[in-house]
Design an enzyme around this catalytic site. Structure first.
Site, PDB file in Angstrom:
ATOM      1  N   TYR A  17      52.240  52.258  71.780  1.00  0.00           N
ATOM      2  CA  TYR A  17      52.626  52.269  70.366  1.00  0.00           C
ATOM      3  C   TYR A  17      52.521  53.679  69.784  1.00  0.00           C
ATOM      4  O   TYR A  17      53.440  54.150  69.088  1.00  0.00           O
ATOM      5  CB  TYR A  17      51.734  51.305  69.586  1.00  0.00           C
ATOM      6  CG  TYR A  17      52.087  51.199  68.131  1.00  0.00           C
ATOM      7  CD1 TYR A  17      53.259  50.568  67.710  1.00  0.00           C
ATOM      8  CD2 TYR A  17      51.245  51.729  67.159  1.00  0.00           C
ATOM      9  CE1 TYR A  17      53.581  50.470  66.359  1.00  0.00           C
ATOM     10  CE2 TYR A  17      51.562  51.631  65.803  1.00  0.00           C
ATOM     11  CZ  TYR A  17      52.720  51.004  65.415  1.00  0.00           C
ATOM     12  OH  TYR A  17      53.043  50.905  64.077  1.00  0.00           O
ATOM     13  N   GLY A  25      64.358  45.478  60.567  1.00  0.00           N
ATOM     14  CA  GLY A  25      63.018  44.921  60.461  1.00  0.00           C
ATOM     15  C   GLY A  25      62.752  44.423  59.055  1.00  0.00           C
ATOM     16  O   GLY A  25      61.645  44.536  58.527  1.00  0.00           O
TER      17      GLY A  25
END
Length: 272
Positions: free
Chosen positions: A156, A9
């Protein structure tokens, strides 16, 4: 001694900021991202190696692990930073709910595929979690793919709780063999992690709201601290951190049997 540091990421946000802060002369920095253009731009700027990998496809994660293992005899730091909030419930090509796979299952697979080398290197493994693990999670170990009930924020929060459970179980299993694992909350950061989320979350993390958020560099501070300080001395392996201090996680994060069950189910899902 020169070190090899791998950050996933790393094409944007916290990951890119951490990469810039960890680009020490003599060390080998490896940036992993989904966007070819952004990832290669960061790599060129920092004179780092790069890999393009989409965590919604576990075959690409396996290719990444094989490539890393082949190219780097040792990996000193693995920062599992890739993640994000998604919009509606969507299944990946592997048949798993997208938020769960990108935030937990893919980094779990990457870490476990590299585990022999990480142990040999006495590596530090850093997992980017979030305080959403406390406030958004409605965790059901029997419904990891959120087939029964779904909301973007709950998915999430559950995934960020998985990051902490994975950290604790990784430390339990491999701490005596040399691994030092930690999870951390970066803070509320102005980044692109909500780019695939619903309109409400996009608004909440949008341009106006970003005035009150941390910069990516501020969000990356604890990651960089964990990567550059001494485990067992400066910080305690197996813990969850915020602002360089041990933080309070969801009560479920402290249940060893839940961490073990998540590991076993995750391993079965990715056939490790």
């Amino acid at each position: 001694m020169a070190r090899t540091i791998v950050i996933t990421g790393a094409s944007d946000g916290i990951g890119a900021a951490a990469a810039k802060m960890l680009a020490y002369p003599g060390d080998r920095l490896v940036v992993v991202g989904r966007s070819p253009q952004k990832t290669r731009a960061i790599a060129e700027e920092l004179e780092a190696d790069s890999f393009i990998t989409d965590f919604t496809d576990l075959s690409q994660v396996r290719e990444l692990a094989a490539g890393l293992a082949e190219k780097y005899p040792r990996i000193d730091v693995l920062a599992n930073n890739a993640g994000g909030i998604m919009a509606g419930r969507e299944l990946t090509v592997d048949g798993h709910e997208k938020t769960f796979q990108v935030n937990h299952l893919a980094p779990f697979l990457l870490t476990t595929l590299l585990i022999e080398g990480l142990v040999a290197s006495r590596a530090t493994v850093i997992n980017t979690s979030s305080r959403a693990n406390r406030f958004m999670a409605r965790f059901d170990i029997d419904d990891l793919d959120a087939a029964k009930k779904y909301s973007a924020n709950t998915a999430y929060g559950n995934a960020k709780l998985c990051n902490i459970l994975f950290t604790r179980e990784l430390q339990r299993r491999y701490g005596d063999h040399g691994i030092s694992a930690a999870a951390f909350h970066p803070g509320v950061v102005a980044s692109g992690f909500s780019a695939e989320s619903n309109p409400i979350n996009k608004l909440a993390y949008g341009t106006l709201a970003r005035r009150f958020m941390l910069s990516p560099a501020q969000g990356a501070d604890t990651l960089v601290w964990l990567a550059t300080s001494v485990p067992g001395g400066d910080w305690t392996p197996g813990e969850y951190y915020a602002k360089r201090k041990v933080a309070k996680a969801n009560p479920l994060a402290y249940r060893p049997e839940l961490a073990e069950s998540l590991w076993e189910q995750s391993a079965a899902m990715v056939a490790v």
